[in-house]
Scaffold this motif. Structure first.
Motif, PDB file in Angstrom:
ATOM      1  N   ASN A 113       0.824  -1.216   0.000  1.00 33.37           N
ATOM      2  CA  ASN A 113       0.000   0.000   0.000  1.00 33.37           C
ATOM      3  C   ASN A 113       0.858   1.265   0.000  1.00 33.37           C
ATOM      4  N   GLU A 114       1.952   1.223   0.761  1.00 35.81           N
ATOM      5  CA  GLU A 114       2.857   2.372   0.786  1.00 35.81           C
ATOM      6  C   GLU A 114       3.470   2.625  -0.593  1.00 35.81           C
ATOM      7  N   ALA A 115       3.862   1.537  -1.259  1.00 30.59           N
ATOM      8  CA  ALA A 115       4.475   1.690  -2.584  1.00 30.59           C
ATOM      9  C   ALA A 115       3.478   2.258  -3.594  1.00 30.59           C
ATOM     10  N   LEU A 116       2.235   1.771  -3.552  1.00 26.40           N
ATOM     11  CA  LEU A 116       1.236   2.263  -4.505  1.00 26.40           C
ATOM     12  C   LEU A 116       0.887   3.729  -4.246  1.00 26.40           C
ATOM     13  N   ASP A 117       0.822   4.120  -2.972  1.00 25.01           N
ATOM     14  CA  ASP A 117       0.520   5.526  -2.655  1.00 25.01           C
ATOM     15  C   ASP A 117       1.623   6.450  -3.164  1.00 25.01           C
ATOM     16  N   ARG A 118       2.868   6.030  -3.011  1.00 24.98           N
ATOM     17  CA  ARG A 118       3.972   6.868  -3.498  1.00 24.98           C
ATOM     18  C   ARG A 118       3.957   6.964  -5.024  1.00 24.98           C
ATOM     19  N   MET A 119       3.634   5.873  -5.673  1.00 25.93           N
ATOM     20  CA  MET A 119       3.570   5.904  -7.138  1.00 25.93           C
ATOM     21  C   MET A 119       2.449   6.833  -7.605  1.00 25.93           C
ATOM     22  N   GLU A 120       1.342   6.846  -6.886  1.00 24.74           N
ATOM     23  CA  GLU A 120       0.223   7.698  -7.292  1.00 24.74           C
ATOM     24  C   GLU A 120       0.580   9.173  -7.185  1.00 24.74           C
ATOM     25  N   THR A 121       1.353   9.553  -6.163  1.00 24.61           N
ATOM     26  CA  THR A 121       1.739  10.954  -6.012  1.00 24.61           C
ATOM     27  C   THR A 121       2.823  11.372  -6.994  1.00 24.61           C
ATOM     28  N   ARG A 122       3.580  10.410  -7.524  1.00 27.21           N
ATOM     29  CA  ARG A 122       4.680  10.759  -8.418  1.00 27.21           C
ATOM     30  C   ARG A 122       4.310  10.672  -9.894  1.00 27.21           C
ATOM     31  N   THR A 123       3.255   9.937 -10.214  1.00 27.07           N
ATOM     32  CA  THR A 123       2.918   9.774 -11.617  1.00 27.07           C
ATOM     33  C   THR A 123       2.297  11.044 -12.186  1.00 27.07           C
ATOM     34  N   SER A 124       2.460  11.225 -13.476  1.00 27.84           N
ATOM     35  CA  SER A 124       1.864  12.381 -14.150  1.00 27.84           C
ATOM     36  C   SER A 124       0.421  12.127 -14.552  1.00 27.84           C
ATOM     37  N   TYR A 125      -0.051  10.895 -14.414  1.00 25.89           N
ATOM     38  CA  TYR A 125      -1.425  10.526 -14.781  1.00 25.89           C
ATOM     39  C   TYR A 125      -2.088   9.827 -13.590  1.00 25.89           C
ATOM     40  N   PRO A 126      -2.437  10.583 -12.562  1.00 20.25           N
ATOM     41  CA  PRO A 126      -2.977   9.955 -11.341  1.00 20.25           C
ATOM     42  C   PRO A 126      -4.319   9.282 -11.559  1.00 20.25           C
ATOM     43  N   ASN A 127      -5.159   9.820 -12.425  1.00 21.25           N
ATOM     44  CA  ASN A 127      -6.476   9.203 -12.637  1.00 21.25           C
ATOM     45  C   ASN A 127      -6.344   7.837 -13.312  1.00 21.25           C
ATOM     46  N   THR A 128      -5.475   7.743 -14.295  1.00 21.24           N
ATOM     47  CA  THR A 128      -5.241   6.442 -14.938  1.00 21.24           C
ATOM     48  C   THR A 128      -4.665   5.445 -13.951  1.00 21.24           C
ATOM     49  N   PHE A 129      -3.788   5.918 -13.084  1.00 21.23           N
ATOM     50  CA  PHE A 129      -3.190   5.022 -12.094  1.00 21.23           C
ATOM     51  C   PHE A 129      -4.243   4.526 -11.099  1.00 21.23           C
ATOM     52  N   ARG A 130      -5.172   5.374 -10.712  1.00 15.35           N
ATOM     53  CA  ARG A 130      -6.217   4.941  -9.770  1.00 15.35           C
ATOM     54  C   ARG A 130      -7.093   3.859 -10.394  1.00 15.35           C
ATOM     55  N   ILE A 131      -7.459   4.028 -11.655  1.00 19.66           N
ATOM     56  CA  ILE A 131      -8.268   3.006 -12.317  1.00 19.66           C
ATOM     57  C   ILE A 131      -7.491   1.697 -12.421  1.00 19.66           C
ATOM     58  N   SER A 132      -6.226   1.771 -12.764  1.00 23.03           N
ATOM     59  CA  SER A 132      -5.400   0.553 -12.878  1.00 23.03           C
ATOM     60  C   SER A 132      -5.273  -0.142 -11.529  1.00 23.03           C
ATOM     61  N   LYS A 133      -5.089   0.620 -10.483  1.00 26.03           N
ATOM     62  CA  LYS A 133      -4.982   0.018  -9.148  1.00 26.03           C
ATOM     63  C   LYS A 133      -6.288  -0.656  -8.745  1.00 26.03           C
ATOM     64  N   LEU A 134      -7.419  -0.017  -9.060  1.00 31.65           N
ATOM     65  CA  LEU A 134      -8.711  -0.634  -8.748  1.00 31.65           C
ATOM     66  C   LEU A 134      -8.893  -1.940  -9.511  1.00 31.65           C
ATOM     67  N   MET A 135      -8.554  -1.965 -10.791  1.00 32.01           N
ATOM     68  CA  MET A 135      -8.690  -3.188 -11.573  1.00 32.01           C
ATOM     69  C   MET A 135      -7.762  -4.296 -11.046  1.00 32.01           C
ATOM     70  N   LEU A 136      -6.589  -3.921 -10.557  1.00 25.36           N
ATOM     71  CA  LEU A 136      -5.670  -4.912  -9.998  1.00 25.36           C
ATOM     72  C   LEU A 136      -6.253  -5.549  -8.741  1.00 25.36           C
ATOM     73  N   TYR A 137      -6.842  -4.734  -7.883  1.00 32.50           N
ATOM     74  CA  TYR A 137      -7.480  -5.275  -6.678  1.00 32.50           C
ATOM     75  C   TYR A 137      -8.641  -6.203  -7.039  1.00 32.50           C
ATOM     76  N   ILE A 138      -9.428  -5.814  -8.036  1.00 31.63           N
ATOM     77  CA  ILE A 138     -10.558  -6.660  -8.451  1.00 31.63           C
ATOM     78  C   ILE A 138     -10.065  -7.983  -9.030  1.00 31.63           C
ATOM     79  N   PHE A 139      -8.967  -7.941  -9.788  1.00 32.68           N
ATOM     80  CA  PHE A 139      -8.400  -9.172 -10.332  1.00 32.68           C
ATOM     81  C   PHE A 139      -7.984 -10.128  -9.207  1.00 32.68           C
ATOM     82  N   VAL A 140      -7.316  -9.609  -8.186  1.00 26.30           N
ATOM     83  CA  VAL A 140      -6.893 -10.467  -7.059  1.00 26.30           C
ATOM     84  C   VAL A 140      -8.111 -11.049  -6.359  1.00 26.30           C
ATOM     85  N   LEU A 141      -9.161 -10.260  -6.200  1.00 28.29           N
ATOM     86  CA  LEU A 141     -10.356 -10.756  -5.532  1.00 28.29           C
ATOM     87  C   LEU A 141     -11.029 -11.863  -6.350  1.00 28.29           C
TER      88      LEU A 141
END
Length: 635
Positions: free
Chosen positions: A111-139
């Motif tokens: 979670n710490e790594a993903l939060d840092r990546m979200e603050t550093r990326t230039s496309y935070p909205n795309t990153f949020r959608i990708s992170k959500l899809m990754l969580y859904i895939f694991v579930l």
């Protein structure tokens, strides 16, 4: 840490439920297991050397870093995640990967790594959608594995709900098993498609749990996607004006098609070329120093091209870059017209502008990137023949991006830099002189100097008048104090006289003595009263003399009051020696004679014995003294 943590979350449950995957690729799994363990160990070593903030200061000392990490609760969780539970293979067998379940304890690091990546990326909205899809895939992956394990427990092909019988070659392959289970779980969580109805209690419980989770998954997907869309819309609203409101306004007021087309073209130019007209609002959340540095890096090269700002202080330019406002002009639009009052200057960032005649056709010059105009009109230089009015027509040839600097902003900044203000005004005069637009007249300066002299003389005269009034007030205050003291003394003497006139307990001898004594007391009182009156006259005369002579004085000093006081006392003593108190039967030449007469009266009273004073003696004297008092008070 993203790879080892995701590996454990995905592979451990998969190997536990799909036995064929565990058996066929055991060597690969063991290699990846211990590789992820090595990455866990490396992460702990890095954590020991990772700095932390203490009261806003980054701590880098290795001893302190080591002590801080080893005493934290995070170290205990990291240590528990690396416990050698693999030794349980000896007792449970090599095909029991569930013994490595303690590796899930490192999830907070993910979670710490993903939060840092979200603050550093230039496309935070795309990153949020990708992170959500990754969580859904694991579930869905976990649910597919549990579904296959439950089917194995009930029996493959026991009913339509469980996984089909693996004896069928179609459903016997490893890939078919995993893909079928994943598809079945995806249907449940997305509530899309028809799933077979359960027949057993275990199947019902599994479906109930899946449907409840599916509600949360669907809500999270809809909510996150909605937030992304909202943030994108907010971003557009911050960067660009609201086009829909403007179009509705133009439509409701029946604006001509030509004007509406120009407005639409302007909006289209902004969106296509990503032009920003509200830069100051975007950077408002940043600290002022950081805003200044960003603005300097963006606008300072452009501002430095302006002639009047060359060789100015860097701090002045840094203040001015925060005041620059971007503006976009459409083709054929006038930036300024001849005769207009100038309220701002312009710097061309991109595009071309033409200096045209009044007919709008004849072009005198073409201004391009880096040129500027209107700088003289915002300096308020005295003697400017144009009177801060525009001297030319400036029209945009195509779409032009300009920076504007208003007169008010420049005045506010220059108020803190008086030297820079004088320098800019001098440069402006030089430019006006070259253009022949400056009137060289010294009459204005002479008039201003005369006005200053007049103000100074008026202030000096007012100061002299105030000093005179202050001196008079001081004299009046001193006179009032003397009068008050004299009245208090007079009242004390009158009180003493009244006490002496009261009849005593003895006979006529005492009365006669008191009567004769009253004569002396009355004279004494009258003498003191006239003394006080004489003091008042002297003080008033002094006050008049001092008031007439104070017009030329600067300040009334403390010593003047003291000298006046001493002079009054000297005058008082002289008047007491000279003045003779006149009264009808109570006259006393001075205080010594009064005392002498009082003593003689006492001796006569002792010789006469009980003889009382007659009507014309002490009583008449007392009445006459009282009359004299009343007449003195009236005067």
């Amino acid at each position: 840490m993203i790879f080892p943590i995701f590996y454990n979350w995905v592979i451990i449950i998969c190997r536990t439920c799909f036995n064929s995957i565990e058996v066929n690729y055991l060597a690969v799994w063991l290699t990846l297991d211990y590789l992820s363990d090595l990455m866990y160990v490396a992460d702990m070593i890095i954590r020991v050397r990772t700095g932390y903030l203490e009261q806003g200061i980054l701590i880098k000392d290795r001893a302190q870093l080591k002590k801080y990490y080893l005493r934290s609760s995070r170290f205990l969780w990291d240590l528990a995640a690396l416990l050698p539970t693999d030794f349980l293979y000896v007792f449970l067998g090599i095909h029991t990967p569930l013994v490595r379940i303690n590796r899930f304890l490192r999830t907070p690091r993910l979670n710490e790594a993903l939060d840092r990546m979200e603050t550093r990326t230039s496309y935070p909205n795309t990153f949020r959608i990708s992170k959500l899809m990754l969580y859904i895939f694991v579930l869905i992956h976990w649910n597919a594995c549990l579904y296959f394990a439950l089917s194995n427990y009930i029996g493959f092909g026991a009913d339509r709900w469980v996984y089909p019988n693996i004896t069928n070659p179609v459903f016997a392959s490893m890939r078919r098993q995993y893909f079928y289970c994943f598809w079945f779980s995806a249907q449940i969580f997305t509530t899309v498609g028809d799933t077979p109805l359960p027949d057993r209690e275990e199947e019902y419980l599994f479906m109930i749990a899946d449907l409840l989770i599916a509600v949360l998954v669907f809500a999270s997907i809809v909510g996150n996607v909605g937030n992304v869309i909202t943030s994108l819309r907010d971003r557009d609203n911050v960067f660009f004006p609201n086009h829909e409101l403007v179009k509705a306004y133009l439509r409701n007021h029946h604006i001509s098609k030509e004007l509406r087309k120009r407005a639409n073209d302007w909006y289209q130019h902004l969106h296509i070329n990503r032009k920003i007209t509200r830069e100051n609002e975007i950077l408002q959340q940043l600290p002022v120093q950081l805003q200044t540095e960003i603005a300097v890096s963006v606008h300072l090269p452009t501002l430095s091209k302006v002639t009047i700002f060359q060789n100015c202080e860097k701090s002045l330019l840094e203040e001015l870059v925060l005041k620059l406002t971007p503006q976009v002009y459409s083709p054929g639009e006038y930036v300024c017209k001849k005769g207009d009052v100038g309220h701002e200057m312009y710097i061309i960032k991109e595009g071309k502008l033409a200096v045209v005649a009044d007919d709008g056709v004849t072009q005198f010059a073409v201004l391009s990137e880096g040129n500027f105009f209107g700088e003289i009109s915002i300096l308020n230089i005295k003697g400017n023949k144009s009177g801060n009015r525009r001297t030319a027509n400036i029209r945009s040839i195509g779409h032009s991006d300009l920076f504007s600097l208003s007169k008010e902003d420049l005045t506010d900044v220059l108020s803190e830099f008086p030297a820079a203000k004088r320098l800019l005004e001098e440069k402006g005069r030089q430019i006006l002189t070259k253009m022949g637009m400056l009137e060289e007249t010294g009459e204005g300066e002479v008039g201003e100097a005369e006005k200053v002299e007049t103000k100074l003389s008026r202030l000096e005269s007012n100061l002299d008048a105030l000093q005179t009034k202050l001196a008079r007030l001081m004299v009046e205050l001193e006179s009032s104090n003397h009068k008050m003291l004299a009245r208090v003394e007079q009242l004390e003497l009158e009180l003493e006289a009244l006490e002496n006139q009261l009849p005593g307990n003895e006979g006529g001898e005492g009365e006669e003595g008191e009567g004769e004594r009253g004569e002396g007391v009355g004279g004494e009182v009258e003498g003191e009263r006239e003394e006080a009156e004489g003091e008042e006259e002297v003080v008033e005369a002094k006050a008049k003399e001092q008031g007439q002579g104070q017009d030329g004085d600067d300040v009334t000093k403390e010593g003047d009051g003291e000298s006046t006081k001493s002079a009054n006392e000297e005058k008082k003593s002289q008047d007491m020696e000279r003045r003779v108190v006149k009264g009808n039967g109570c006259g006393v030449e001075d205080s010594d004679e009064g005392e002498k007469k009082r003593g003689d009266d006492q001796e006569k009273n002792q010789e006469k014995g009980n003889d009382r004073p007659g009507k014309g003696d002490g009583v008449e004297i007392e009445n006459e003294c009282e009359k004299e008092e009343i007449s003195g008070e009236k005067e």
